[in-house]
Design a protein around this motif. Structure first.
Motif, mmCIF file in Angstrom:
data_model
loop_
_atom_site.group_PDB
_atom_site.id
_atom_site.type_symbol
_atom_site.label_atom_id
_atom_site.label_comp_id
_atom_site.label_asym_id
_atom_site.label_seq_id
_atom_site.Cartn_x
_atom_site.Cartn_y
_atom_site.Cartn_z
ATOM 1 N N GLN A 3 6.240 76.066 50.818
ATOM 2 C CA GLN A 3 6.280 75.013 51.827
ATOM 3 C C GLN A 3 6.146 75.582 53.234
ATOM 4 N N GLN A 7 3.223 74.615 55.944
ATOM 5 C CA GLN A 7 3.525 74.107 57.285
ATOM 6 C C GLN A 7 2.844 74.966 58.351
ATOM 7 N N ARG A 10 -0.777 73.950 58.480
ATOM 8 C CA ARG A 10 -0.922 72.645 59.134
ATOM 9 C C ARG A 10 -0.880 72.803 60.644
#
Length: 75
Positions: A3, A7, A10
């Motif tokens: 995760q 992130q 992104r």
């Protein structure tokens, strides 16, 4: 993919999104170079640099040859 890494990617794409030059023009210019074209000529044709406001094309090219990036002139 963890995760945290997702992130990070992104955030990267928010800061540095892929634009048409990278998504379409560079691959097209690369293909043109493979079949006999010149990459630099094709990429310039596909995505010309914007001309500074207030300068003629000759002025802009001369300044670019010296590595100068002029700011737009105010009329």
């Amino acid at each position: 993919m963890p995760q945290r890494e997702l992130q990070g990617w992104r955030e990267f794409f928010v800061l540095y999104p892929f634009d048409d030059r990278h998504r379409y023009h560079k691959p097209a210019a690369l293909i043109a170079a493979v079949v006999g074209g010149k990459f630099e000529e094709r990429i310039e044709f596909l995505s010309p640099r914007p001309q500074p406001v207030g300068y003629s094309e000759a002025d802009a090219r001369t300044l670019a040859a010296f590595g100068i990036k002029p700011e737009a002139r105010k009329h």
